[in-house]
Design a protein around this motif. Structure first.
Motif, PDB file in Angstrom:
ATOM      1  N   GLU A  23      27.926  37.835  31.131  1.00 38.64           N
ATOM      2  CA  GLU A  23      27.693  38.653  32.355  1.00 38.64           C
ATOM      3  C   GLU A  23      28.461  37.510  33.346  1.00 38.64           C
ATOM      4  O   GLU A  23      27.807  37.200  33.852  1.00 38.64           O
ATOM      5  CB  GLU A  23      26.393  38.785  32.630  1.00 38.64           C
ATOM      6  CG  GLU A  23      25.540  39.820  31.689  1.00 38.64           C
ATOM      7  CD  GLU A  23      24.107  39.802  32.047  1.00 38.64           C
ATOM      8  OE1 GLU A  23      23.784  39.401  33.336  1.00 38.64           O
ATOM      9  OE2 GLU A  23      23.296  40.313  31.183  1.00 38.64           O
ATOM     10  N   PRO A  24      29.925  37.772  33.423  1.00 35.03           N
ATOM     11  CA  PRO A  24      30.668  37.025  34.639  1.00 35.03           C
ATOM     12  C   PRO A  24      29.961  37.373  35.828  1.00 35.03           C
ATOM     13  O   PRO A  24      29.602  38.455  36.241  1.00 35.03           O
ATOM     14  CB  PRO A  24      32.052  37.276  34.327  1.00 35.03           C
ATOM     15  CG  PRO A  24      32.166  37.918  32.881  1.00 35.03           C
ATOM     16  CD  PRO A  24      30.776  38.589  32.667  1.00 35.03           C
ATOM     17  N   ALA A  25      29.786  36.426  36.819  1.00 36.74           N
ATOM     18  CA  ALA A  25      29.398  36.443  38.231  1.00 36.74           C
ATOM     19  C   ALA A  25      30.328  36.980  39.019  1.00 36.74           C
ATOM     20  O   ALA A  25      30.082  37.697  39.911  1.00 36.74           O
ATOM     21  CB  ALA A  25      28.881  35.183  38.552  1.00 36.74           C
ATOM     22  N   THR A  26      31.737  36.481  39.021  1.00 38.33           N
ATOM     23  CA  THR A  26      32.775  36.984  39.942  1.00 38.33           C
ATOM     24  C   THR A  26      33.735  37.923  39.351  1.00 38.33           C
ATOM     25  O   THR A  26      33.917  37.885  37.990  1.00 38.33           O
ATOM     26  CB  THR A  26      33.062  35.869  40.613  1.00 38.33           C
ATOM     27  OG1 THR A  26      34.167  35.162  39.691  1.00 38.33           O
ATOM     28  CG2 THR A  26      32.099  34.803  41.121  1.00 38.33           C
ATOM     29  N   ALA A  27      34.562  38.634  40.097  1.00 37.55           N
ATOM     30  CA  ALA A  27      35.647  39.245  39.499  1.00 37.55           C
ATOM     31  C   ALA A  27      36.669  38.539  39.056  1.00 37.55           C
ATOM     32  O   ALA A  27      37.237  39.023  37.978  1.00 37.55           O
ATOM     33  CB  ALA A  27      36.287  40.038  40.821  1.00 37.55           C
ATOM     34  N   ALA A  28      36.991  37.235  39.639  1.00 41.25           N
ATOM     35  CA  ALA A  28      37.945  36.469  38.690  1.00 41.25           C
ATOM     36  C   ALA A  28      37.530  36.137  37.324  1.00 41.25           C
ATOM     37  O   ALA A  28      38.210  36.054  36.583  1.00 41.25           O
ATOM     38  CB  ALA A  28      38.336  34.951  39.526  1.00 41.25           C
ATOM     39  N   ALA A  39      42.843  23.193  41.587  1.00 43.56           N
ATOM     40  CA  ALA A  39      43.639  23.272  40.069  1.00 43.56           C
ATOM     41  C   ALA A  39      42.614  24.435  39.762  1.00 43.56           C
ATOM     42  O   ALA A  39      43.004  24.982  38.598  1.00 43.56           O
ATOM     43  CB  ALA A  39      43.694  22.220  39.214  1.00 43.56           C
ATOM     44  N   ARG A  40      41.695  24.936  40.296  1.00 43.59           N
ATOM     45  CA  ARG A  40      40.671  25.798  39.539  1.00 43.59           C
ATOM     46  C   ARG A  40      41.235  27.471  39.357  1.00 43.59           C
ATOM     47  O   ARG A  40      40.746  28.036  38.407  1.00 43.59           O
ATOM     48  CB  ARG A  40      39.305  26.192  40.210  1.00 43.59           C
ATOM     49  CG  ARG A  40      38.555  24.804  40.106  1.00 43.59           C
ATOM     50  CD  ARG A  40      37.066  25.019  40.762  1.00 43.59           C
ATOM     51  NE  ARG A  40      36.297  26.014  40.002  1.00 43.59           N
ATOM     52  CZ  ARG A  40      35.339  26.677  40.689  1.00 43.59           C
ATOM     53  NH1 ARG A  40      34.968  26.580  41.753  1.00 43.59           N
ATOM     54  NH2 ARG A  40      34.655  27.642  40.097  1.00 43.59           N
ATOM     55  N   LEU A  41      42.073  27.751  40.215  1.00 50.54           N
ATOM     56  CA  LEU A  41      42.715  28.847  40.250  1.00 50.54           C
ATOM     57  C   LEU A  41      44.414  28.803  40.344  1.00 50.54           C
ATOM     58  O   LEU A  41      44.744  27.936  41.010  1.00 50.54           O
ATOM     59  CB  LEU A  41      42.322  29.960  41.604  1.00 50.54           C
ATOM     60  CG  LEU A  41      40.750  30.008  41.636  1.00 50.54           C
ATOM     61  CD1 LEU A  41      40.478  30.870  42.981  1.00 50.54           C
ATOM     62  CD2 LEU A  41      40.275  30.879  40.323  1.00 50.54           C
ATOM     63  N   ASP A  42      45.019  29.582  39.722  1.00 53.22           N
ATOM     64  CA  ASP A  42      46.368  29.482  39.401  1.00 53.22           C
ATOM     65  C   ASP A  42      47.118  30.562  40.899  1.00 53.22           C
ATOM     66  O   ASP A  42      46.123  30.749  41.934  1.00 53.22           O
ATOM     67  CB  ASP A  42      46.900  30.405  38.262  1.00 53.22           C
ATOM     68  CG  ASP A  42      46.667  31.834  38.043  1.00 53.22           C
ATOM     69  OD1 ASP A  42      46.274  32.583  38.953  1.00 53.22           O
ATOM     70  OD2 ASP A  42      46.754  32.338  36.957  1.00 53.22           O
ATOM     71  N   ALA A  43      48.073  30.734  41.011  1.00 52.32           N
ATOM     72  CA  ALA A  43      48.922  31.353  42.134  1.00 52.32           C
ATOM     73  C   ALA A  43      48.447  32.806  42.475  1.00 52.32           C
ATOM     74  O   ALA A  43      48.505  33.344  43.681  1.00 52.32           O
ATOM     75  CB  ALA A  43      50.546  31.193  42.146  1.00 52.32           C
ATOM     76  N   ASP A  44      47.995  33.350  41.333  1.00 51.26           N
ATOM     77  CA  ASP A  44      47.548  34.760  41.375  1.00 51.26           C
ATOM     78  C   ASP A  44      46.181  34.837  41.541  1.00 51.26           C
ATOM     79  O   ASP A  44      45.719  35.938  41.305  1.00 51.26           O
ATOM     80  CB  ASP A  44      48.074  35.558  40.133  1.00 51.26           C
ATOM     81  CG  ASP A  44      49.335  35.491  39.909  1.00 51.26           C
ATOM     82  OD1 ASP A  44      50.138  35.854  41.006  1.00 51.26           O
ATOM     83  OD2 ASP A  44      50.051  35.366  38.742  1.00 51.26           O
ATOM     84  N   GLY A  45      45.355  33.829  41.785  1.00 51.83           N
ATOM     85  CA  GLY A  45      44.084  33.803  42.079  1.00 51.83           C
ATOM     86  C   GLY A  45      43.177  33.795  40.802  1.00 51.83           C
ATOM     87  O   GLY A  45      41.948  34.194  40.597  1.00 51.83           O
ATOM     88  N   PRO A  82      29.664  31.171  42.815  1.00 52.12           N
ATOM     89  CA  PRO A  82      29.037  32.133  43.522  1.00 52.12           C
ATOM     90  C   PRO A  82      28.314  32.866  42.413  1.00 52.12           C
ATOM     91  O   PRO A  82      28.651  33.096  41.327  1.00 52.12           O
ATOM     92  CB  PRO A  82      30.001  32.856  44.474  1.00 52.12           C
ATOM     93  CG  PRO A  82      31.034  32.012  44.387  1.00 52.12           C
ATOM     94  CD  PRO A  82      31.233  30.913  43.322  1.00 52.12           C
ATOM     95  N   ALA A  83      27.096  33.620  42.933  1.00 51.38           N
ATOM     96  CA  ALA A  83      26.369  34.396  41.990  1.00 51.38           C
ATOM     97  C   ALA A  83      27.066  35.882  41.758  1.00 51.38           C
ATOM     98  O   ALA A  83      26.602  36.494  40.592  1.00 51.38           O
ATOM     99  CB  ALA A  83      24.797  34.528  42.498  1.00 51.38           C
ATOM    100  N   ASP A  84      27.615  36.207  42.744  1.00 50.22           N
ATOM    101  CA  ASP A  84      28.232  37.414  42.731  1.00 50.22           C
ATOM    102  C   ASP A  84      29.695  37.598  43.679  1.00 50.22           C
ATOM    103  O   ASP A  84      29.734  36.648  44.594  1.00 50.22           O
ATOM    104  CB  ASP A  84      27.284  38.808  43.016  1.00 50.22           C
ATOM    105  CG  ASP A  84      26.612  38.586  44.236  1.00 50.22           C
ATOM    106  OD1 ASP A  84      27.187  38.305  45.474  1.00 50.22           O
ATOM    107  OD2 ASP A  84      25.615  38.376  44.454  1.00 50.22           O
ATOM    108  N   GLY A  85      30.342  38.607  43.659  1.00 51.07           N
ATOM    109  CA  GLY A  85      31.476  38.979  44.440  1.00 51.07           C
ATOM    110  C   GLY A  85      32.740  38.814  44.229  1.00 51.07           C
ATOM    111  O   GLY A  85      32.992  38.606  42.748  1.00 51.07           O
ATOM    112  N   GLU A  86      33.755  38.779  45.013  1.00 52.73           N
ATOM    113  CA  GLU A  86      35.123  38.805  44.421  1.00 52.73           C
ATOM    114  C   GLU A  86      35.586  37.347  44.318  1.00 52.73           C
ATOM    115  O   GLU A  86      36.366  37.208  43.066  1.00 52.73           O
ATOM    116  CB  GLU A  86      35.935  39.579  45.513  1.00 52.73           C
ATOM    117  CG  GLU A  86      37.566  39.398  45.311  1.00 52.73           C
ATOM    118  CD  GLU A  86      37.903  40.110  44.103  1.00 52.73           C
ATOM    119  OE1 GLU A  86      38.958  39.509  43.343  1.00 52.73           O
ATOM    120  OE2 GLU A  86      37.398  41.077  43.689  1.00 52.73           O
ATOM    121  N   PRO A  87      35.512  36.638  45.175  1.00 54.50           N
ATOM    122  CA  PRO A  87      36.109  35.218  45.083  1.00 54.50           C
ATOM    123  C   PRO A  87      35.449  34.303  44.012  1.00 54.50           C
ATOM    124  O   PRO A  87      34.294  34.507  43.993  1.00 54.50           O
ATOM    125  CB  PRO A  87      35.858  34.381  46.502  1.00 54.50           C
ATOM    126  CG  PRO A  87      34.718  35.145  47.108  1.00 54.50           C
ATOM    127  CD  PRO A  87      34.847  36.357  46.590  1.00 54.50           C
TER     128      PRO A  87
END
Length: 425
Positions: A398-403, A259-265, A211-216
């Motif tokens: 400039e990261p796109a997402t909060a993660a 596998a892209r995210l751990d248990a904490d996102g 995604p270009a922006d946002g939380e996930p």
């Protein structure tokens, strides 16, 4: 005022099914603006009705039928004659009984004699009209039928948001001025529109996967919808190598998502992913589809086949440390020769660094620019123990997402600690 539970039900329906509802209505009325207005009015009607009557068992069917009735109301309000009035009259049979009485009506029951039977895929073919330039076809379909913002489309197509907005405006003006019909071409003409349709499906997945922006860190709904469309496209044209390759690429990429995210996102980079979490069945099918696609194209690979082949190399490797990086570099060399993009150039530099060392990757990055380039350069500098430079590069990224932003901050802190320790030694 609608209670939160109903607001949530409406939001979920529009988020998941909204573009399909819009596509169904565009096919019915033949007018994008009218369809968009009717869907908006149907949404407002749901906000008023559902808190009283309850959420219907099939919200999508309810909204679709209501939107059809709203389209008739809009046509009547405009006092239109001729073609518009006849189109509105034809809609009457599709809107009975009233929405309050038909929550169980299935919108899939509408029969069609056309080759393409899925409304969204049908309208993607329609938007990919040959009188529009290839980039415009892709942008129009992603905006109108897939619901992506101009910013998200710009990120997928590697251009600016302003340029994308202008392109969309010009496209709609051209369609109106030239009276281009919103209809599916005959079966014999489908192949001519296939490259643009494949680009739309791949672009939709790309927007969800990165995604270009946002939380996930990814949008599961967009990814799932893109794979659904890829499956339909492959089923429609099973002998065509391009849609087969697109489906292969999407399956091979999606196989790694668990596998892209751990248990904490939090973001887990490829070198640290637990490969036991990868979807083995999707990998097996993706590789099979890729081989089938290559056989049908006499081993002359297109960009989707090359990207799928790269994804297959990653999927085959039991561990990151024994990945065949030289083969991946070779495949990127081929990809850059047929479809050079900044994203491919960046990935090529990463693969080169793995195959030949970080300095080789940095040399390739010298002539590259972009927010993600800074992050890659930082990682390679860190491998050379140039931690202060790595921190500086990451600070310019400039990261796109909060993660991704959290991941970046963690790396900055780690490189700063290493820099301090390195200075004391």
């Amino acid at each position: 005022m609608a209670e939160p539970i109903y607001l949530g039900a409406i939001a979920d329906t529009i988020r998941i099914e909204g573009t399909r509802i819009l596509a169904t209505l565009i096919r019915t009325v033949g007018d994008v603006q009218l369809a968009e207005d009717a869907v908006q009015e149907a949404t407002l009607a749901a906000l008023g009705a559902w808190p009283v009557t309850g959420v219907p068992p099939e919200p999508r069917a309810w909204l679709t039928v209501t939107a059809r009735r709203k389209a008739i109301d809009i046509l009547r309000r405009e006092r239109a004659r001729g073609d518009k009035e006849r189109a509105g009259t034809e809609l009457l049979e599709l809107t009975r009984p009233a929405p309050a009485e038909v929550p169980a009506v299935s919108v899939e029951s509408v029969e069609s004699d056309e080759t393409v039977h899925d409304d969204l895929l049908r309208l993607i073919f329609t938007c990919c009209h040959p009188t529009l330039s290839p980039p415009t076809r892709v942008a129009l379909a992603l905006r109108t039928l897939c619901g992506l913002s101009a910013g998200a489309i710009a990120a997928v197509m590697l251009t600016s948001e302003a340029a994308t907005a202008k392109r969309l405006t010009r496209a709609r003006q051209k369609i109106a001025a030239a009276n281009i019909p919103y209809r599916v071409p005959p079966a014999a003409e489908l192949a001519d529109r296939l490259p643009a349709v494949c680009a739309v499906v791949h672009g939709l997945y790309t927007s969800g996967h990165a995604p270009a922006d946002g939380e996930p860190a990814y949008n599961l709904d967009l990814c799932t919808e893109a794979i659904r469309l890829a499956e339909l496209l492959h089923g429609l044209l099973p002998d065509q190598p391009m849609p087969t390759a697109v489906l292969a690429l999407l399956l091979l990429t999606e196989a790694r998502r668990p596998a892209r995210l751990d248990a904490d996102g939090e973001v887990v980079t490829l070198d640290r992913q637990d490969r036991a979490l990868w979807d083995a069945a999707a990998i097996t099918r993706g590789i099979s589809l890729l081989n089938d696609s290559l056989e049908r194209s006499d081993r002359q690979a297109d960009p989707y086949q090359l990207q799928a082949a790269i994804a297959a190399e990653h999927a085959r490797a039991p561990a990151y440390s024994i990945t065949d990086w030289r083969e991946i570099v070779r495949l990127y060399d081929l990809l850059l020769s047929v479809a050079p993009t900044p994203a491919a150039e960046l990935a090529h530099a990463v693969a080169t660094a793995e195959a030949e060392g970080p300095q080789a990757g940095l040399t390739l990055l010298e002539r590259q620019q972009g927010p993600r380039t800074h992050a890659v350069r930082a990682e390679l500098l860190a491998r050379l123990h140039r931690y202060r430079e790595a921190v500086d590069e990451l600070s310019r990224s400039e990261p796109a997402t909060a993660a991704e932003r959290r991941h970046q901050q963690g790396r900055i802190e780690e490189f700063s600690r290493r820099s301090s320790s390195h200075d004391r030694c």
